[in-house]
Write an enzyme that holds these catalytic residues in place. Structure first.
Site, PDB file in Angstrom:
ATOM      1  N   MET A   1       0.764  -1.059  -0.176  1.00 32.99           N
ATOM      2  CA  MET A   1       0.097  -0.147  -0.118  1.00 32.99           C
ATOM      3  C   MET A   1       1.015   1.083   0.027  1.00 32.99           C
ATOM      4  O   MET A   1       1.841   1.450   0.502  1.00 32.99           O
ATOM      5  CB  MET A   1      -1.072  -0.139   1.416  1.00 32.99           C
ATOM      6  CG  MET A   1      -2.127   1.623   1.472  1.00 32.99           C
ATOM      7  SD  MET A   1      -3.042   1.477   0.659  1.00 32.99           S
ATOM      8  CE  MET A   1      -3.469   3.480  -0.402  1.00 32.99           C
ATOM      9  N   GLU A   2       0.219   1.849  -1.011  1.00 34.40           N
ATOM     10  CA  GLU A   2       1.728   3.092  -1.160  1.00 34.40           C
ATOM     11  C   GLU A   2       1.297   4.921  -0.421  1.00 34.40           C
ATOM     12  O   GLU A   2       0.930   5.607  -0.813  1.00 34.40           O
ATOM     13  CB  GLU A   2       1.327   3.564  -3.076  1.00 34.40           C
ATOM     14  CG  GLU A   2      -0.043   4.557  -2.835  1.00 34.40           C
ATOM     15  CD  GLU A   2      -1.476   2.972  -3.218  1.00 34.40           C
ATOM     16  OE1 GLU A   2      -1.060   2.211  -2.729  1.00 34.40           O
ATOM     17  OE2 GLU A   2      -1.854   3.825  -4.029  1.00 34.40           O
TER      18      GLU A   2
ATOM     19  N   HIS B   1       6.400  -1.464  -7.705  1.00 30.81           N
ATOM     20  CA  HIS B   1       4.773  -0.788  -7.957  1.00 30.81           C
ATOM     21  C   HIS B   1       4.702   0.260  -6.947  1.00 30.81           C
ATOM     22  O   HIS B   1       3.940   1.858  -7.544  1.00 30.81           O
ATOM     23  CB  HIS B   1       3.857  -1.597  -7.740  1.00 30.81           C
ATOM     24  CG  HIS B   1       2.405  -1.541  -7.708  1.00 30.81           C
ATOM     25  ND1 HIS B   1       2.009  -1.637  -9.075  1.00 30.81           N
ATOM     26  CD2 HIS B   1       1.621  -1.038  -7.044  1.00 30.81           C
ATOM     27  CE1 HIS B   1       0.564  -1.163  -8.526  1.00 30.81           C
ATOM     28  NE2 HIS B   1       0.536  -1.421  -7.398  1.00 30.81           N
TER      29      HIS B   1
ATOM     30  N   ASP C   1     -14.652  -2.284  -2.148  1.00 27.62           N
ATOM     31  CA  ASP C   1     -13.866  -3.236  -2.244  1.00 27.62           C
ATOM     32  C   ASP C   1     -13.887  -4.703  -2.498  1.00 27.62           C
ATOM     33  O   ASP C   1     -13.322  -5.561  -3.244  1.00 27.62           O
ATOM     34  CB  ASP C   1     -14.037  -3.628  -0.405  1.00 27.62           C
ATOM     35  CG  ASP C   1     -13.189  -2.724   0.544  1.00 27.62           C
ATOM     36  OD1 ASP C   1     -12.152  -1.956  -0.644  1.00 27.62           O
ATOM     37  OD2 ASP C   1     -13.005  -2.433   1.465  1.00 27.62           O
TER      38      ASP C   1
ATOM     39  N   MET D   1      -5.291 -11.192   0.317  1.00 29.15           N
ATOM     40  CA  MET D   1      -6.461 -11.369  -0.603  1.00 29.15           C
ATOM     41  C   MET D   1      -6.061 -12.088  -1.382  1.00 29.15           C
ATOM     42  O   MET D   1      -6.914 -12.918  -2.061  1.00 29.15           O
ATOM     43  CB  MET D   1      -7.135 -10.174   0.252  1.00 29.15           C
ATOM     44  CG  MET D   1      -7.850  -9.693   0.859  1.00 29.15           C
ATOM     45  SD  MET D   1      -9.332  -8.937   0.240  1.00 29.15           S
ATOM     46  CE  MET D   1      -8.363  -7.281   0.165  1.00 29.15           C
TER      47      MET D   1
END
Ligand code: BES
Ligand code: ZN
Length: 584
Positions: A260-261, A285, A365, A538
């Site tokens: 997560m950025e 990424h 989501d 996930m």
């Protein structure tokens, strides 16, 4: 009234927030944050101000002088949460909300000591994208409105609080410590992020350090030691890095994403620690998001491809610069596989397979998939192929310069591209990517000699010699390309020769387990059981639970494993798996 973002109560005729001052005390015993949020608006304007909240207990709302302000908390809606409407009198530009969060706040995961590597201390972290920031702070939770913020977190003295912001200082008071941070660059609310736990830092380069639980620190530092080279490669492609530092945080295994950025402090799953740096494309990424996503941001979840499609494109350019065209092509091929898989998965919801989505009444989501990533990537590749790399690089630089620190829609992107690259959109049939479902017929396909060599071995048991130079990406492709009717004995032979059930590389392992389970090769079951009890990412839970529950024989096992492990999974992951099990 104008509500431009279907996932926010924000009314664009009302004043926008300029800065947030956030103070929170972290209470591990009750699993609540006791907090106050001061919002300073860009201008004073008498009338209602609508904020997004979810499961917050509002105690009071006051103006800059401590005078109470009237407010109304509406009943919750399932996707959006509750609108908090504050009535602002003439001349008021600042308001403070005193509140506490719920123990089930959707942005937070509270871990017990036994769920951490060290086993001694609890851990807490936030994950706000796409619309969970509102369960932490009452605010205008739409990426169109960027905020600067200051934050202080009060935590038990034995723990460290880190934030995706610039560190200001730490003070200790009795049994607690207060850590201060500030975020001088304006960010969309979904990038608000912090973690609290037993964490230690190790320097990786002049602008980077990695944080991890002490037990994981050395391995993490080794795995991510190339980050400074990556930063420099990215800067030479996309221009100067605007966020000063690029630190990494190794998350507990239940972190539901690969990465997560979060600005200045990317959050990473520990499953990247493969021992051979083979999964650092995820770091590339998240780094790429420093330009595409964090600097130039999608205006809402309906334009998510602008964040992720551009970032996958940028990720593969970084990869190409560092590891060469062949490696980038292998990742392109993996992406293409993932895209085909996603198209199949959404075959009954074709409208979710166009890049420009319409999500009123849809939870972001649930709409999440590889489509914005990989179809977005193909679209940008098609544009690059159409105009040539040099022209496209210039276009990319101008795009970043034009929209930096702003948000945009697909429609604005179209207008910009039409101006900057006249005729290019028509040439690639942009509508087929942006507005229509499926994979466009003319989409570029990755080509490389390594890919061709790999294809020739499809479905065989290769000799040890044939695979001696394979990278994990090649293994993964080989396994994902196994024919769906491959006989069980093939799995026995492959495992005997290559010990795939023992793979340390999570991507290879999951590709192997999924293929083997699909073929009904029993020895894969035990390894899957262990894996599902350790990892909460996930990307792995969904296919593994999916393949188990698709088999009549293993469906009861899928259910019982989920029952046993659900507690340990992040709420978003739990929801995702529940959906899979309910459909099976
Ligand atoms: N920003 C995403 C993760 C995300 C997306 C969180 C939507 C919540 C809602 C992140 O940049 C991402 O895409 N991570 C990927 C990494 C990959 C594509 C290399 C992941 O987690 O697998
Ligand atoms: Zn991303």
């Amino acid at each position: 009234m104008a509500r431009p973002d279907p996932h926010s109560y924000n009314d664009s005729t009302q004043p926008e927030t300029e800065t947030l001052d956030w103070k929170a005390r972290v209470d591990f015993r009750t699993r609540r944050l006791h907090a106050e949020a001061t919002l300073t608006l860009k201008e004073a304007s008498a009338g209602p101000l609508d904020l997004d909240t979810r499961d917050l207990e509002i105690l009071r709302v006051v103006d800059g002088n401590g005078r109470p302000l009237p407010y109304m908390l509406a009943p919750p809606e399932p996707i959006l949460g509750s609108r908090l409407r504050v009535e602002l009198p003439q001349g008021v530009r600042q308001l403070t909300v005193h509140y506490r969060t719920s123990p089930t706040a959707s942005a937070l995961q509270w871990l017990t000591p036994s769920q951490t590597a060290g086993g001694q201390h609890p851990f807490l972290y936030s994950q706000c994208q796409a619309i969970h920031a509102r369960s932490l702070v009452p605010l205008q939770d739409t990426p169109r409105i960027r905020i600067r913020y200051r934050a202080s977190l009060r935590v038990p003295k034995a723990l460290k609080a880190v934030m995706a912001a610039s560190f200001v200082g730490r003070e200790e008071h009795g049994v607690e410590a207060e850590e201060h941070y500030e975020m001088p660059q304006p960010v969309p609310p979904y990038l608000l992020a912090f973690a609290v736990g037993s964490l230690a830092p190790k320097e990786l380069g002049p602008r980077s350090r990695v944080w991890a639980e002490p037990e994981l620190l050395e391995d993490a530092a080794e795995e991510f030691s190339g980050v400074d080279d990556m930063l420099r490669a990215a800067e030479s492609l996309f221009g100067p890095y605007d966020w000063e530092r690029f630190d990494l945080l190794t998350m507990p295994p239940s972190f539901p994403y690969g990465g997560m950025e979060n600005p200045r402090l990317t959050f990473l799953t520990p499953t990247l620690i493969a021992g051979d740096k083979s999964l650092v494309n995820v770091v590339a990424h998240e780094l790429a998001h420093s330009w595409t996503g964090n600097l130039v941001t999608n205006a809402s979840a309906e334009h998510f491809w602008l964040n992720e499609g551009f970032t996958v494109f940028a990720e593969r350019r970084i990869l190409e610069a560092l590891a060469g065209k062949e490696v980038a092509a292998l990742h392109g091929a993996l992406g293409r596989r993932a895209l085909e898989e996603a198209m199949h998965h959404f075959r009954e919801h074709p409208h979710l397979t166009a890049l420009r989505t319409h999500l009123t009444g849809v939870d972001p989501d649930e709409a999440f998939s590889q489509i914005p990533y990989e179809k977005g990537y193909l679209f940008l590749r098609a544009l690059e192929d159409a105009v040539g790399r040099e022209t496209f690089d210039g276009f990319l630089r101008r795009y970043l310069a034009t929209y930096r620190f702003r948000a945009l829609t697909t429609e604005e992107f179209i207008a910009f591209t039409e101006r900057e690259l006249p005729g290019a959109l028509a040439k690639v049939d942009a509508d087929a990517y942006l507005q229509r479902p499926g994979i466009p017929g003319g989409a570029p396909s990755p080509r490389s000699s390594r890919l061709e060599a790999l294809l020739r071995l499809r479905g065989t048991v290769p000799s040890k010699d044939a695979v001696k130079d394979w990278t994990p990406a090649e293994w993964q492709l080989f396994l994902e390309w196994l024919p769906s009717d491959a006989p069980r004995d093939l799995f026995r032979q492959l495992d005997e020769r290559f010990e795939l059930t023992q793979s340390r590389n999570s991507e290879v392992l999951v590709a192997w387990l999924v293929a083997a389970l699909r073929a009904g090769w029993e020895p894969a079951v035990a390894r899957t059981e262990v894996f599902l009890g350790e990892v909460g990412r996930m990307k792995y839970l969904k296919p593994l639970y999916g393949v188990l529950s698709a088999s009549r024989e293993h469906k009861p096992l899928a259910r019982s494993l989920f029952q046993k492990n659900a507690e340990r999974y992040h709420p978003i992951a739990r929801q995702g798996v529940e959906l899979i099990l309910s459909r099976a």
